[in-house]
Motif scaffolding. Structure first.
Motif, PDB file in Angstrom:
ATOM      1  N   VAL A 147       0.872  -1.173   0.000  1.00 57.19           N
ATOM      2  CA  VAL A 147       0.000   0.000   0.000  1.00 57.19           C
ATOM      3  C   VAL A 147       0.911   1.225   0.000  1.00 57.19           C
ATOM      4  N   THR A 151      -1.111   7.038  -1.134  1.00 56.97           N
ATOM      5  CA  THR A 151      -2.513   6.699  -1.341  1.00 56.97           C
ATOM      6  C   THR A 151      -3.289   6.587  -0.042  1.00 56.97           C
ATOM      7  N   TRP A 152      -2.614   6.663   1.097  1.00 49.39           N
ATOM      8  CA  TRP A 152      -3.315   6.553   2.367  1.00 49.39           C
ATOM      9  C   TRP A 152      -2.504   7.227   3.459  1.00 49.39           C
ATOM     10  N   ARG A 153      -3.161   7.558   4.542  1.00 49.54           N
ATOM     11  CA  ARG A 153      -2.511   8.142   5.707  1.00 49.54           C
ATOM     12  C   ARG A 153      -3.119   7.514   6.952  1.00 49.54           C
ATOM     13  N   SER A 154      -2.261   7.210   7.931  1.00 52.74           N
ATOM     14  CA  SER A 154      -2.753   6.648   9.180  1.00 52.74           C
ATOM     15  C   SER A 154      -1.853   7.086  10.316  1.00 52.74           C
ATOM     16  N   ALA A 185      -6.177  -1.581   9.103  1.00 55.87           N
ATOM     17  CA  ALA A 185      -6.156  -0.355   8.295  1.00 55.87           C
ATOM     18  C   ALA A 185      -5.468  -0.597   6.958  1.00 55.87           C
ATOM     19  N   THR A 186      -4.379  -1.367   6.985  1.00 54.27           N
ATOM     20  CA  THR A 186      -3.639  -1.649   5.752  1.00 54.27           C
ATOM     21  C   THR A 186      -4.470  -2.530   4.817  1.00 54.27           C
ATOM     22  N   ARG A 188      -7.743  -2.740   4.690  1.00 58.57           N
ATOM     23  CA  ARG A 188      -8.830  -1.940   4.131  1.00 58.57           C
ATOM     24  C   ARG A 188      -8.320  -1.072   2.981  1.00 58.57           C
ATOM     25  N   ALA A 189      -7.137  -0.484   3.166  1.00 58.63           N
ATOM     26  CA  ALA A 189      -6.570   0.338   2.102  1.00 58.63           C
ATOM     27  C   ALA A 189      -6.218  -0.516   0.882  1.00 58.63           C
ATOM     28  N   ARG A 193      -8.366  -0.307  -3.122  1.00 54.30           N
ATOM     29  CA  ARG A 193      -7.760   0.184  -4.361  1.00 54.30           C
ATOM     30  C   ARG A 193      -8.658  -0.144  -5.553  1.00 54.30           C
TER      31      ARG A 193
END
Length: 314
Positions: A147, A151-154, A185-186, A188-189, A193
């Motif tokens: 991931v 493309t994502w932030r956590s 969380a990973t 789900r990300a 996609r």
């Protein structure tokens, strides 16, 4: 309860292996610990992950990587760097010729590497337990899932980084739960996609008919479900549910329920001292004989053999 929640609610991290690794190039690690799942958060610099028989994948700061075991792979500063470190089962660390590196690479509380100030830094969390419910999830993942950080932030990566070096009462439980949250969380990300090849149960979760049916099954797998009863609960005909469920999930509702029950039974056999009768009732079988018959038909061994035998490879 949805399918992803249920998959992760069984064999959660218990005493997972976590550390912050800092290294100075050139470096290369051969990972052959046979762990079912490892999560890597690249914090600083870049790395390459080279699956056996696969193409090298570059990992940049902010990227999250899910490595599905048990097949070995290499993590290095460059694909051409030959392994200097081998990670064995139990997280035993040696040189390629077998010389122990455990003391040399120990940099403190959950800190590991060849240089405490090394430019390459990553957080590593390894699930060392193989459980049947987790196996259903692993089958939905490729050997390597990345991931990208853009493309994502956590906030979970930063929080795990802060907690990983602490040595306080209850710290192991704190880290286990943080690792679980970061994995969820990973995942789900990853599944969100646009190009993701989502498993049927994940795609179906958003369907207005099959989604509620899945949640009902996962919330109470021991209930004496029938297709007609499930259809009535979600407000459609039996035929409509059966057709829609099979198309989206890839198998009929009762076949899915059987797989779910047996997966949960296998997890309980490994993770509890409950009697076979108690396990059978908990997952929806009338008695130990009924569970044993279904379990052996599905897995080729009896529940007792599964409980006492070697841990199966996911």
């Amino acid at each position: 309860m949805d399918a992803l929640t249920d998959l992760l609610d069984g064999p959660r991290a218990r005493g997972a292996f976590l550390l912050r690794a800092t290294l100075t190039p050139p470096w290369s690690m051969r990972i052959q610990d046979e762990a079912p799942l490892t999560l890597v958060a690249m914090v600083r610099d870049e790395a390459w992950i080279v699956p056996d028989g696969g193409e090298p994948v570059r990992v940049r700061p902010g990227d999250m990587v899910i490595c599905r075991g048990p097949d070995p792979y290499t993590v290095a500063d460059d694909p051409s760097t030959k392994p200097q470190i081998v990670i064995h089962p139990g997280q035993r660390c040696t040189t390629p010729d077998g010389t122990s590196l455990s003391e040399a690479m120990d940099l403190g509380v959950r800190a590991w590497g060849d240089d405490p100030d090394g430019p390459s830094a990553m957080l590593v969390g390894t699930y060392q337990m193989r459980g049947a419910v987790t196996r259903r999830l692993l089958s939905a993942l490729p050997p390597l899932a990345v991931v990208r950080g853009d493309t994502w932030r956590s906030p979970l990566v930063g929080l795990l980084g802060e907690e990983i070096g602490r040595d306080e009462p209850g710290q192991e439980v704190v880290l286990d739960r943080l690792l679980d949250l970061l994995l969820i969380a990973t995942l789900r990300a990853w599944f969100a996609r646009p190009e993701a090849e989502r498993p049927g149960w994940y795609r179906a979760h958003g369907d207005p008919v099959v989604g509620p049916a899945l949640r009902l099954l996962h919330a109470d797998p021991a209930h004496p479900w029938t297709v007609a009863g499930l259809a009535a609960r979600v407000g459609v005909s039996r035929a409509a549910l059966a057709q829609r469920f099979g198309r989206l999930v890839g198998e009929p509702p009762m076949a899915y329920l059987t797989g779910l029950r047996l997966a949960q039974a296998a997890d309980l056999l490994r993770e509890s001292d409950a009697t076979l009768d108690a396990v059978a009732r908990r997952v929806g079988y009338g008695n130990a004989f009924a569970l044993s018959t279904a379990f052996k038909r599905e897995r080729g061994i009896s529940p007792q053999e599964y409980r006492t035998g070697p841990v199966p490879v996911a």
